[in-house]
Design an enzyme around this catalytic site. Structure first.
Site: not given
Ligand code: NAD
Length: 307
Positions: A73, A115, A139, A183
């Site tokens: 994402a 999320s 988002y 943050v």
């Molecule tokens: P992140 O950005 O580190 O990981 C997302 C990964 O998706 C990245 O490695 C990116 O290269 C890859 N990506 C983006 N677009 C893509 C595409 N079109 N095809 C293939 N890969 C693609 O973020 P994260 O924090 O590891 O988040 C992972 C998931 O968890 C996400 O869906 C995010 O919305 C969700 N999430 C994260 C949090 C948080 O606090 N980190 C909170 C709620 C939800």
């Protein structure tokens, strides 16, 4: 079991992939590397570079897979305000592509990384899954849409679906982009550099900060837990922390006296966020085990960028 993780080279995806590989599972990872870095993956994870909207690639990768973790994402709230079309294409379109490919190949279960942002401003805390979502950003809209798609077409096509609403996850390896960084790593880095911590909004906003290992334990449990088909489940720490407290803790763990600046002109987003974890405890046997102070210390110790 055989898993496919999308977004596997990202912060949460890589932690999950490495944990599943350590447990002896077969793990395939897909990521387009728009922000991810495959070097953080264990050699036991079979990594493929590609886009979640590339269905022929998904068909190949999904062969023999029991369960998909769909994490790929675009993840920045402020960036989504500027580029909503892209957030819709990846976060919503990519989810629908994944569901179609899963149907075509015959995969049993998908777990979506949704999320806590979907809740928006609710009157009552902690936030229960029964609250009606009130997304405040493209988002958050994309995550609500992805949840609806997953659950609705999962039901129509007989696929098991689980949506995990993850709150503010933090820990080693979190992506730190130059603009709009998350943050926790941003404050840690600023404090270590002797910089000022700039807070958007006022000092009363709260968030639920959850350490990456806790998120991974909930995600792992979701692959085999019984009777969770169609559910939305919160994953957080269950502790509400104000931004002022976060600043204080960052100062304590880094051992630096930090200056903070509150910029009330730029909005800080949702005012309060704290997860109710009753459903996660009941369905996933989940309990958050790492307190914020400890999680911040672990982040400093385990992330080479903070050495
Ligand atoms: P992140 O950005 O580190 O990981 C997302 C990964 O998706 C990245 O490695 C990116 O290269 C890859 N990506 C983006 N677009 C893509 C595409 N079109 N095809 C293939 N890969 C693609 O973020 P994260 O924090 O590891 O988040 C992972 C998931 O968890 C996400 O869906 C995010 O919305 C969700 N999430 C994260 C949090 C948080 O606090 N980190 C909170 C709620 C939800």
């Amino acid at each position: 079991m055989n898993f496919l993780i999308t977004g596997a080279a990202g912060f949460l995806g890589s932690a999950l992939a490495n944990q599943l590989a350590r447990e002896g599972h077969q793990v395939r990872g897909l990521d387009d590397l728009s922000t991810g870095d495959p070097r953080v993956l264990s050699p036991d994870v079979h990594f493929t570079r590609g886009d979640v909207n590339d269905r022929p690639k998904l068909w190949t990768l999904l062969q023999e897979v029991d369960c998909v973790y769909h994490l790929a994402a675009r993840v920045s709230v402020p960036e989504s305000v500027l580029y909503p079309r892209e957030y819709n294409a990846v976060n919503v379109g990519g989810t629908v592509s994944m569901m179609e490919a899963m149907r075509d190949v015959g995969v049993r279960r998908v777990i979506l990384a949704s999320s806590g942002a979907v809740y928006g401003d609710q009157g009552e805390q902690p936030l229960r899954e029964t609250a009606i979502p009130d997304p405040h950003s493209p988002y958050a809209v994309s995550k609500v849409s992805a949840e609806h798609y997953i659950r609705t077409i999962g039901k129509l096509w007989g696929l098991e679906t689980v949506c995990l609403r993850i709150f503010n996850a933090y820990g080693p390896g979190q992506h730190l982009p130059p603009s709009h960084p998350p943050v926790v790593p941003h404050f840690l880095r600023q404090a270590l550099r002797g910089g000022t911590l700039v807070v958007h909004g006022d000092d009363t906003q709260t968030r639920d900060y959850v350490y990456v290992d806790d998120v991974v334990s909930a995600m792992v449990a979701a692959s085999t837990a019984p009777n969770i088909n169609g559910l939305v489940i919160n994953v957080g720490s269950g502790t509400e922390t104000s931004i002022r407290e976060l600043v204080k803790k960052v100062s304590e763990v880094t051992g630096r006296k930090v200056d903070s600046l509150y910029n009330a002109i730029t909005p800080g987003g949702v005012s309060r966020m704290c997860a109710d974890l009753s459903l996660a405890a009941q369905k996933l046997n989940y309990r958050s085990s790492i307190k914020l102070d400890d999680g911040l210390r672990l982040t400093l110790r385990r992330d080479p960028r903070f050495k």
